[in-house]
Design a protein around this motif. Structure first.
Motif, PDB file in Angstrom:
ATOM      1  N   THR A  52      -1.925  44.887  -2.537  1.00  0.00           N
ATOM      2  CA  THR A  52      -0.789  44.940  -3.447  1.00  0.00           C
ATOM      3  C   THR A  52      -0.508  46.373  -3.871  1.00  0.00           C
ATOM      4  O   THR A  52      -1.236  47.305  -3.533  1.00  0.00           O
ATOM      5  N   ASN A  55      -3.343  47.875  -5.545  1.00  0.00           N
ATOM      6  CA  ASN A  55      -4.539  47.998  -4.711  1.00  0.00           C
ATOM      7  C   ASN A  55      -5.474  46.795  -4.761  1.00  0.00           C
ATOM      8  O   ASN A  55      -6.653  46.906  -4.394  1.00  0.00           O
ATOM      9  N   SER A  56      -4.964  45.646  -5.196  1.00  0.00           N
ATOM     10  CA  SER A  56      -5.747  44.418  -5.055  1.00  0.00           C
ATOM     11  C   SER A  56      -5.706  43.986  -3.600  1.00  0.00           C
ATOM     12  O   SER A  56      -4.642  44.041  -2.966  1.00  0.00           O
ATOM     13  N   THR A  57      -6.830  43.541  -3.085  1.00  0.00           N
ATOM     14  CA  THR A  57      -6.916  43.194  -1.670  1.00  0.00           C
ATOM     15  C   THR A  57      -7.376  41.755  -1.472  1.00  0.00           C
ATOM     16  O   THR A  57      -8.078  41.182  -2.319  1.00  0.00           O
ATOM     17  N   ASN A  58      -6.962  41.201  -0.355  1.00  0.00           N
ATOM     18  CA  ASN A  58      -7.427  39.888   0.077  1.00  0.00           C
ATOM     19  C   ASN A  58      -7.649  39.911   1.569  1.00  0.00           C
ATOM     20  O   ASN A  58      -6.927  40.600   2.297  1.00  0.00           O
TER      21      ASN A  58
END
Length: 115
Positions: A52, A55-58
């Motif tokens: 995102t 810097n949120s990651t999945n």
């Protein structure tokens, strides 16, 4: 006009590493969710990882612990660091700007994992 250009693919031996890059233009890169997908021969395209604007990651379960997605907003570039590569990671890897009807894809870069 949105343009996404992937690079960094190639042939690597099992257990090896590659880093893919996706350079974006024509968008305000920093506010966009970016993603990597892949498509193996005869299979559907599948999501690999997303990042995102914050810097949120999945990650897909099949790459957790091996792949890392990151971004450099100053360079308008998203990366995919791929470690401990397996033969089943062989695919064309695509970068995508995730924005609903305004989503956009890159042209893809081939990753082949083989001895």
């Amino acid at each position: 006009q949105v343009q996404l250009v992937e690079s960094g693919g190639g042939l690597v031996q099992p257990g090896g590493s590659l880093r893919l890059s996706c350079a974006a233009s024509g968008i305000t890169f920093s506010i966009n969710v970016m993603a990597w997908y892949r498509q193996a021969p005869g299979k559907q395209r599948e999501l690999v990882a997303t990042i995102t604007s914050g810097n949120s990651t999945n990650y897909a379960d099949f790459v957790k612990g091996r792949f890392t997605i990151s971004r450099d907003n100053a360079k308008n570039t998203v990366y995919l660091q791929m470690n401990s590569l397996k033969s089943e990671d062989t695919a064309v890897y695509y970068c995508k700007r995730e924005r609903g009807r305004a989503s956009a894809w890159g042209q893809g870069t081939q990753v082949t994992v083989s001895s």
